[in-house]
Design an enzyme around this catalytic site. Structure first.
Site, PDB file in Angstrom:
ATOM      1  N   HIS A 140       0.281 -33.097  -6.461  1.00  0.00           N
ATOM      2  CA  HIS A 140       0.965 -32.394  -7.547  1.00  0.00           C
ATOM      3  C   HIS A 140       0.099 -31.220  -8.029  1.00  0.00           C
ATOM      4  O   HIS A 140       0.594 -30.097  -8.192  1.00  0.00           O
ATOM      5  CB  HIS A 140       1.236 -33.374  -8.689  1.00  0.00           C
ATOM      6  CG  HIS A 140       1.690 -32.748  -9.969  1.00  0.00           C
ATOM      7  ND1 HIS A 140       2.993 -32.800 -10.413  1.00  0.00           N
ATOM      8  CD2 HIS A 140       0.997 -32.065 -10.928  1.00  0.00           C
ATOM      9  CE1 HIS A 140       3.085 -32.163 -11.570  1.00  0.00           C
ATOM     10  NE2 HIS A 140       1.894 -31.717 -11.908  1.00  0.00           N
ATOM     11  N   GLU A 141      -1.170 -31.478  -8.261  1.00  0.00           N
ATOM     12  CA  GLU A 141      -2.059 -30.435  -8.778  1.00  0.00           C
ATOM     13  C   GLU A 141      -2.279 -29.326  -7.755  1.00  0.00           C
ATOM     14  O   GLU A 141      -2.323 -28.139  -8.100  1.00  0.00           O
ATOM     15  CB  GLU A 141      -3.398 -31.046  -9.200  1.00  0.00           C
ATOM     16  CG  GLU A 141      -3.309 -32.042 -10.352  1.00  0.00           C
ATOM     17  CD  GLU A 141      -2.663 -31.440 -11.595  1.00  0.00           C
ATOM     18  OE1 GLU A 141      -2.774 -30.211 -11.795  1.00  0.00           O
ATOM     19  OE2 GLU A 141      -2.039 -32.190 -12.349  1.00  0.00           O
ATOM     20  N   HIS A 144       0.446 -26.783  -7.783  1.00  0.00           N
ATOM     21  CA  HIS A 144       0.283 -25.747  -8.813  1.00  0.00           C
ATOM     22  C   HIS A 144      -0.574 -24.594  -8.283  1.00  0.00           C
ATOM     23  O   HIS A 144      -0.276 -23.424  -8.523  1.00  0.00           O
ATOM     24  CB  HIS A 144      -0.396 -26.333 -10.058  1.00  0.00           C
ATOM     25  CG  HIS A 144       0.513 -27.132 -10.942  1.00  0.00           C
ATOM     26  ND1 HIS A 144       1.757 -26.701 -11.317  1.00  0.00           N
ATOM     27  CD2 HIS A 144       0.338 -28.340 -11.552  1.00  0.00           C
ATOM     28  CE1 HIS A 144       2.323 -27.595 -12.107  1.00  0.00           C
ATOM     29  NE2 HIS A 144       1.481 -28.603 -12.270  1.00  0.00           N
ATOM     30  N   GLU A 215       6.487 -28.197 -13.689  1.00  0.00           N
ATOM     31  CA  GLU A 215       6.004 -29.565 -13.510  1.00  0.00           C
ATOM     32  C   GLU A 215       6.942 -30.350 -12.590  1.00  0.00           C
ATOM     33  O   GLU A 215       6.489 -31.100 -11.721  1.00  0.00           O
ATOM     34  CB  GLU A 215       5.880 -30.266 -14.867  1.00  0.00           C
ATOM     35  CG  GLU A 215       4.806 -29.700 -15.773  1.00  0.00           C
ATOM     36  CD  GLU A 215       3.413 -29.783 -15.165  1.00  0.00           C
ATOM     37  OE1 GLU A 215       3.154 -30.722 -14.372  1.00  0.00           O
ATOM     38  OE2 GLU A 215       2.583 -28.911 -15.469  1.00  0.00           O
TER      39      GLU A 215
END
Length: 299
Positions: A140-141, A144, A215
């Site tokens: 997930h990070e 980004h 997100e």
């Protein structure tokens, strides 16, 4: 720089639309200030300087503020191993790796591009998550980073900085001065204050809406990269549930950095209304991951 993270046209479209609307709002705002006779140059220089520092030093500032320190593969072999694997899967440069000594279970990524990024996890999240769950959070990070979310959000926040500075200047000036030089007119400072507050509110809502969608996009891209959306869902549930057991003081200290975090530092039932939140509701994130699991044929 392309990666194997799933593209998201919805995220791209929202970024473009948000930036356009903020740009339009910015032009109108500056026009109003000039019409009121305000020397906007000083404000723009200060705001531009803050933007420059935030854009180019966001990784260092975030690590310093969150008490994170970079770690070597020898110091954290398991963490580095997970990130090595994910970067190979995503075909992207490996970011710097850091650990923050905090019991708040969380993680964040920052940096203006893939070559100037850092991924940081807290000791709290390392203690609580299984390797597959942690891998889901890290994917997930890294999403980004791949989508340059930090750079976009930094630029998007520029107008809010300008409006916030103008609000302060108006207050410090004592709301003095009158329109048309007569005592019966409305104080120029009051007009500036009201316009600045409205502009700040609009820019705040636009950037928060974009933050919530990014997100969801990062959840989706991360889950598709690892092909294990259930692991990411499990991490979300575990982290959100454990927030209730974190001391309130620790949550308050972490709350200013919610926009960076994997999950907001707030106990269930204590988050702000969805309209003002940096993250979508937990059930919305879990529903999306369930849909992805179904699409992948994993129930």
């Amino acid at each position: 720089m392309s990666t194997r993270f799933a593209s998201d046209r919805g995220l791209t479209t929202r970024m473009v639309v948000t930036m356009f609307l903020l740009g339009l709002l910015y032009v109108v705002f500056i026009g109003v200030l000039i019409a009121l006779g305000v020397q906007a140059l000083t404000v723009l220089v200060i705001a531009g300087g803050l933007l420059f520092v935030q854009y180019f030093l966001s990784d260092r500032i975030a690590l310093f503020a969150m008490h994170g320190r970079e770690v070597t593969p020898q110091e954290a072999p398991e963490l580095h191993g997970l990130i090595d694997r994910l970067c190979a899967l995503a075909d992207m440069p490996k970011p710097r790796v850091a650990i923050a000594d905090s019991d708040v279970p969380n993680a964040f990524a920052t940096g203006r591009n893939q070559n100037n990024a850092v991924v940081c996890v807290t000791t709290g999240i390392l203690r609580r998550l299984e390797p597959q769950e942690l891998e889901g959070v890290l994917s997930h990070e890294l999403s980004h980073v791949a989508h340059r979310d930090v750079a976009v959000m930094t630029i998007a926040s520029f107008l809010g900085i300008v409006a916030g500075l103008m609000t302060r200047f108006a207050l410090y000036a004592g709301l003095g001065g009158r329109r048309n030089g007569n005592q019966g007119g409305v104080p120029v400072g009051l007009i500036i204050l009201l316009v600045s507050v409205v502009v700040y509110a609009i820019s705040f809502l636009l950037t928060r809406a974009l933050s919530r969608y990014r997100e969801l996009s990062a959840d989706r891209a991360g889950a598709l990269l690892t092909q294990r959306p259930s692991a990411l869902a499990s991490a979300l549930v575990k982290i959100s549930g454990d927030m209730a057991r974190i001391p309130t003081q620790d949550l308050r200290e972490a709350a200013p950095f919610n926009a960076f975090y994997f999950a907001p530092a707030a106990a269930p039932g204590q988050a702000l209304a969805n309209l003002f939140s940096t993250h979508p509701p937990l059930d919305r994130r879990l529903a999306q991951l369930t849909d992805i699991s179904r699409q992948l044929g994993r129930g």
